[in-house]
Design a protein around this motif. Structure first.
Motif, short mmCIF file in Angstrom:
data_model
loop_
_atom_site.label_atom_id
_atom_site.label_comp_id
_atom_site.label_asym_id
_atom_site.label_seq_id
_atom_site.Cartn_x
_atom_site.Cartn_y
_atom_site.Cartn_z
N GLN A 1 2.63 -13.50 38.80
CA GLN A 1 1.78 -13.27 37.64
C GLN A 1 0.36 -13.73 37.95
OE1 GLN A 1 3.59 -15.34 34.38
NE2 GLN A 1 5.20 -13.82 34.09
N ARG B 1 14.95 -8.71 42.98
CA ARG B 1 14.34 -8.19 41.75
C ARG B 1 12.89 -8.66 41.70
NH1 ARG B 1 17.18 -10.71 38.51
NH2 ARG B 1 15.71 -12.19 37.56
N THR C 1 8.88 -13.37 40.99
CA THR C 1 7.96 -13.16 39.87
C THR C 1 6.56 -13.58 40.31
OG1 THR C 1 9.73 -13.65 38.30
CG2 THR C 1 7.46 -13.71 37.47
N ASP D 1 9.22 -8.74 39.88
CA ASP D 1 8.51 -8.63 38.62
C ASP D 1 7.06 -9.05 38.86
OD1 ASP D 1 7.64 -8.53 36.04
OD2 ASP D 1 8.69 -10.33 35.35
N CYS D 2 6.17 -8.09 38.87
CA CYS D 2 4.76 -8.40 39.11
C CYS D 2 3.89 -7.50 38.25
CB CYS D 2 4.40 -8.24 40.58
SG CYS D 2 4.57 -6.55 41.21
#
Length: 407
Positions: free
Chosen positions: A341, A297, A339, A299-300
């Protein structure tokens, strides 16, 4: 003074091509400074000749010997213009002529200075010893020339020694400057070699990460074929195709690594090129892992990541790649959360989480055990930090922060 090595091909001072004992010193594109110095030496020799003429007239020397003296001295003055090409020849001729012609003493001093600058001490010593005999030979050849007072003789000897010492000092200084330039050049070449080797090592590390990723995918697909021999022909064919493509890509990566390492031996002037992935390639990296059967999974923040500098993005990419490789090795059936960020003015944060592997009896893919150490070094060199280890919730967490001047 140490003799010059004839094999030395280092650059010489302006106006000089060779400084060997047996090679002529030829002008190499004389500069204005060289021409001014040559003119000054010529005028100095002419001035000494004129002084000798005046002194001869004052001492009432016969006209014929005085005229011969003046002609020989004038010819030696003209020979001063050849002092750079034939310094030893000019010195020998001026010394021999000086036995009869006292007006050639100026040209002889210029020749002595030139020999002291451009020749080794052994040659200079022979010329100086010959010049020391000139006054005594003059007394035998020219009895018509009166002997001057001792103070004048001492002054002349001191002046000749000063000229000799000055020439040797100039030579020593030029050798020092040449040696300093040689050291600077050697240090520069060493720094270039170190920078080139560092770049090759960096590219080799980059290729190591890529190769480890390829091989882990290859091992995972091969393991799937081994565990499911009764799979449908379509699935077997698809998995075999992935194995073939991964093996081909791994061979290409290995060939590039070997080429990078050989560049230092076979092609020292060639700058090696390697893959330079960025954060924009993260979706492709995750898709490769998903096609290998992993559950990932991602998420960026796409917009913010586009402003990340390439160097920081490449380091973040490698951290994610190594995290997925480790998860595939040690927890192949676990879900992995990635992830990434990017906060303006703060930096880039990367986090990879997956459940810690339990005692399922699954045999993990062996590794070199240096991946996390390399990631820690990479993050530290970039000015960031990296943490890894189990969490209280039972997950394995790989976290990194990299400074990034995002605008």
């Amino acid at each position: 003074m140490a003799p010059a090595d004839p094999r030395d091909r280092s650059p010489l001072p302006a106006g000089v091509i060779s400084d060997a004992d047996h090679d002529p010193v030829r002008p190499a594109g004389r500069t204005v400074r060289d021409r001014v110095i040559d003119a000054a030496c010529f005028l100095l020799a002419v001035g000494v000749t004129m002084l000798a003429l005046v002194d001869g007239l004052a001492q009432h020397i016969a006209p014929v010997p005085l005229a011969v003296d003046l002609v020989l001295g004038s010819l030696c003055c003209l020979g001063v213009w050849l002092r750079r090409r034939w310094p030893v020849g000019l010195a020998v001729v001026a010394g021999v002529v000086g036995v009869y012609a006292t007006s050639a003493s100026g040209a002889a001093l210029v020749a002595l200075f030139t020999v002291a600058v451009h020749r080794r001490f052994a040659v200079v010593a022979r010329i100086a010893a010959g010049y020391a005999l000139v006054p005594f030979l003059t007394l035998l050849v020219r009895p018509d020339v009166p002997v001057g007072p001792w103070s004048q003789i001492v002054l002349g000897v001191a002046f000749a020694l000063a000229v000799l010492a000055w020439g040797m000092f100039v030579r020593a200084r030029r050798q020092s400057l040449r040696e300093r330039a040689r050291r600077v050049k050697a240090e520069q070449e060493l720094r270039v070699a170190e920078a080139r080797q560092g770049e090759r090592n960096r590219i080799a590390r980059e290729m190591h990460d890529v190769l480890a990723h390829r091989l882990s995918l290859l091992s995972l697909h091969a393991g799937a074929l081994e565990l499911r021999p009764d799979a449908a022909p379509e699935e077997v064919a698809r998995a075999a195709g992935v194995v073939r493509d991964s093996a081909y890509q791994a061979l290409e990566d290995l060939r590039e690594v070997i080429g990078v390492l050989r560049a230092g031996v076979n092609r020292p002037d060639e700058t090696p090129e390697g893959p330079q992935p960025t954060l924009a390639d993260l979706p492709d990296l995750v898709d490769q892992s998903r096609r290998a059967g992993m559950t990932v999974r991602l998420d960026c923040q796409t917009d913010a990541l586009a402003a990340v500098p390439a160097v920081v993005g490449r380091s973040a990419y490698r951290i994610v790649q190594e995290g997925l490789t480790n998860a595939r090795k040690h927890a192949p059936d676990a879900e992995v959360a990635v992830t990434v960020q990017a906060t303006p003015g703060d930096g880039v944060t990367v986090e990879i989480r997956n459940p810690c592997p339990g005692s399922t009896g699954t045999v993990g893919i062996p590794g070199a055990g240096m991946g996390l150490i390399g990631l820690t070094e990479r993050a530290t060199l970039a000015g960031g930090r990296l943490e890894h280890g189990p969490t209280p919730a039972g997950d394995f967490r790989l976290w990194a922060w990299l400074p990034s001047p995002i605008v």
